[in-house]
Design an enzyme around this catalytic site. Structure first.
Site, PDB file in Angstrom:
ATOM      1  N   HIS A 137       0.733  -1.184   0.002  1.00 41.74           N
ATOM      2  CA  HIS A 137      -0.193  -0.346   0.205  1.00 41.74           C
ATOM      3  C   HIS A 137       0.679   1.699  -0.014  1.00 41.74           C
ATOM      4  O   HIS A 137       2.071   1.492   0.933  1.00 41.74           O
ATOM      5  CB  HIS A 137      -0.703   0.258   1.553  1.00 41.74           C
ATOM      6  N   LEU A 138       1.560   1.990  -0.922  1.00 43.77           N
ATOM      7  CA  LEU A 138       1.653   3.006  -1.350  1.00 43.77           C
ATOM      8  C   LEU A 138       0.835   4.406  -1.032  1.00 43.77           C
ATOM      9  O   LEU A 138       1.466   5.002  -1.290  1.00 43.77           O
ATOM     10  CB  LEU A 138       2.502   3.032  -2.844  1.00 43.77           C
ATOM     11  N   ASN A 167      -5.528  -6.519   9.516  1.00 42.29           N
ATOM     12  CA  ASN A 167      -6.844  -7.283   8.782  1.00 42.29           C
ATOM     13  C   ASN A 167      -6.279  -7.771   7.174  1.00 42.29           C
ATOM     14  O   ASN A 167      -5.965  -7.906   7.134  1.00 42.29           O
ATOM     15  CB  ASN A 167      -7.927  -6.497   8.447  1.00 42.29           C
ATOM     16  N   ASP A 170       1.897  -7.033   2.923  1.00 40.80           N
ATOM     17  CA  ASP A 170       0.365  -5.858   3.252  1.00 40.80           C
ATOM     18  C   ASP A 170       1.632  -5.046   4.012  1.00 40.80           C
ATOM     19  O   ASP A 170       1.011  -4.331   4.878  1.00 40.80           O
ATOM     20  CB  ASP A 170      -0.354  -6.779   4.046  1.00 40.80           C
ATOM     21  N   ASP A 213      -8.317  -5.107  -2.286  1.00 40.92           N
ATOM     22  CA  ASP A 213      -8.101  -5.051  -1.062  1.00 40.92           C
ATOM     23  C   ASP A 213      -8.525  -4.033   0.171  1.00 40.92           C
ATOM     24  O   ASP A 213      -8.324  -2.976  -0.395  1.00 40.92           O
ATOM     25  CB  ASP A 213      -6.611  -5.644  -0.969  1.00 40.92           C
ATOM     26  N   HIS A 262      -2.800 -11.980   1.777  1.00 41.81           N
ATOM     27  CA  HIS A 262      -3.224 -12.667   3.248  1.00 41.81           C
ATOM     28  C   HIS A 262      -3.018 -13.973   3.887  1.00 41.81           C
ATOM     29  O   HIS A 262      -4.611 -13.287   4.353  1.00 41.81           O
ATOM     30  CB  HIS A 262      -2.700 -11.263   3.905  1.00 41.81           C
TER      31      HIS A 262
END
Length: 428
Positions: free
Chosen positions: A57-58, A275, A302, A149, A229
């Site tokens: 996640h950027l 999560n 993640d 996601d 995940h």
């Protein structure tokens, strides 16, 4: 000028010098002539293909208070990564060709790792209608992986249509397996600890039921599914069964699900709120076994950065997610190499070769051989490091390993011949 890394142990076995020039590996051997090469001492370091993360996640565009493409890829370089897949839950969502092209352009400008955007499956991640899948695939970003996601594509009809759509161009749907009705208000794993401390539980079946459904849908339509995940023993068993049936399913585990359990919630520290949630020791052992035997194909970080206020608060108000790019390799070393289930060649498979294969990359995840692109991670397996989130390259400090000492650290990272991380520092 070429660069010569001397005395590296390739995949933890053969010791050799590695020369890179013009973005490729030009020579490998013992006691190579130094000539006018820049020399970097790699004695005692493990040389691995540059790591590839399918799950990063950027945050940019729109959530630059948490992370930017620049800070996120600097963190990637510090963690040994040469390619990351930027998840779609940005603001605006990566659900059009224009947004994914913007993210790809930001990655190219930063220059620390290859940034491959992940397209949203549904418009706005709302789970109501498909996003512009083909347009994103045909864009300059060349998107092949799609995911909502953070949210599950819970509608089975919509999920079937998505699988059918991407089949035409060899794409893959990466599912966040979480049945929403079974997890309303959930805060942590449903089990003995949740009952003890009074937090709403998240049952394993909420993950497993979606995985079972989606494996059957992938089989029905003949398309590719990637499960993000994976966190439960039952999920590992379902994926193992699906593979035995010949279903085109791949799966990932995160470093935190391999190393931390639900007992951490007793601290009420939101750093451990994630999560899917941290599970039980038996789940952890099943994930490790699945990773070692190939049921679980990849390690996905993640990496989920958040601003201070989203984690420095009460548990219930805290955001889900942890950072992970800069600690992933050390955690895998600690959990899978030191105890013995895996070798460094296995680490290269699950953290580089297989992720690149799933994504369809051709210049990442390649063996360290003459003629291949110079994407290499040099790892020191004997140097302990104490983790402090504030000292990391990521913009956010929400690491679950705060204050912990991990054995091993990345020393150098080479991305397409460029030294992005050298002697423990990101290059400018």
């Amino acid at each position: 000028m070429s660069t010569l890394f001397t005395g590296a142990s390739i995949l933890g076995t053969d010791v050799a010098d590695i020369r890179i020039d013009g973005g490729v590996i030009t020579e490998i051997g013992e006691n190579l002539d130094r000539g006018d090469s820049r020399v970097v001492d790699a004695t005692g370091l493990i040389a691995l293909p540059g790591l590839v993360d399918l799950h990063t996640h950027l945050r940019q565009p729109g959530r630059e208070d948490s992370e930017t493409v620049l800070t996120g890829t600097r963190a990637a370089a510090a963690g040994g990564y040469t390619a990351v897949h930027a998840m779609a839950n940005t603001t605006p969502v990566q659900d059009t060709a224009g947004v994914v092209e913007q993210v790809a352009k930001l990655g190219k400008k930063a220059g620390y790792a290859f940034v491959q955007p992940v397209g949203a499956v549904t418009v706005g991640l709302n789970g109501e209608r498909l996003a512009e899948l083909e347009a994103m695939h045909e864009s300059r970003a060349k998107v092949t992986m799609f995911s909502d996601d953070g949210k599950c594509v819970s509608d089975p009809v919509l999920m079937r249509r998505a699988l059918e759509y991407v089949r035409s161009f060899g794409g893959v749907i990466a599912q966040h397996a979480q049945e929403p009705r079974l997890t309303e208000g959930a805060q942590m794993h449903e089990g003995s600890v949740s009952a003890e401390i009074g937090l709403a539980g998240w049952p394993a079946v909420a993950e497993e039921s979606i995985i079972a459904r989606d494996c059957l849908l992938a089989q029905h339509v003949g398309s590719r599914l990637h499960v993000l995940h994976v966190s439960t023993k039952g999920s590992v068993e379902l994926i193992r069964w699906a593979k035995l049936q010949g279903i085109e399913v791949t799966a990932e585990a995160t470093p935190h699900h391999l190393s931390l359990d639900h007992a951490k919630a007793r601290t009420y520290d939101p750093r451990y709120k994630v999560n899917p949630p941290l599970r039980t020791e038996s789940d952890i052992e099943a994930l490790k076994a699945g990773l070692a035997d190939g049921t679980i194909d990849t390690i996905g970080t993640d990496h989920a950065p958040h601003p201070v206020e989203a984690k420095d608060c009460e548990w219930a108000a805290g955001a889900f997610g942890m950072t992970g790019l800069e600690t992933a390799l050390a955690v895998v070393h600690q959990e899978m190499i030191i105890p013995g289930p895996m070798t460094w060649a296995d680490v290269a498979r699950v953290m580089s070769i297989k992720p690149a294969e799933i994504s369809g990359m051709t210049d990442q995840g390649q063996p360290i051989e003459v003629g291949n692109p110079a994407n290499i991670c040099f790892y020191d397996p004997n140097s302990p490091v104490t983790v402090h989130g504030a000292d990391q390259e990521t913009k956010s400090a929400n690491t679950p390993y705060e204050g912990a000492t991990l054995l091993g650290r990345v020393r150098h990272t080479v991305f397409r011949g460029r030294l992005t991380y050298l002697e423990g520092k990101v290059t400018e």
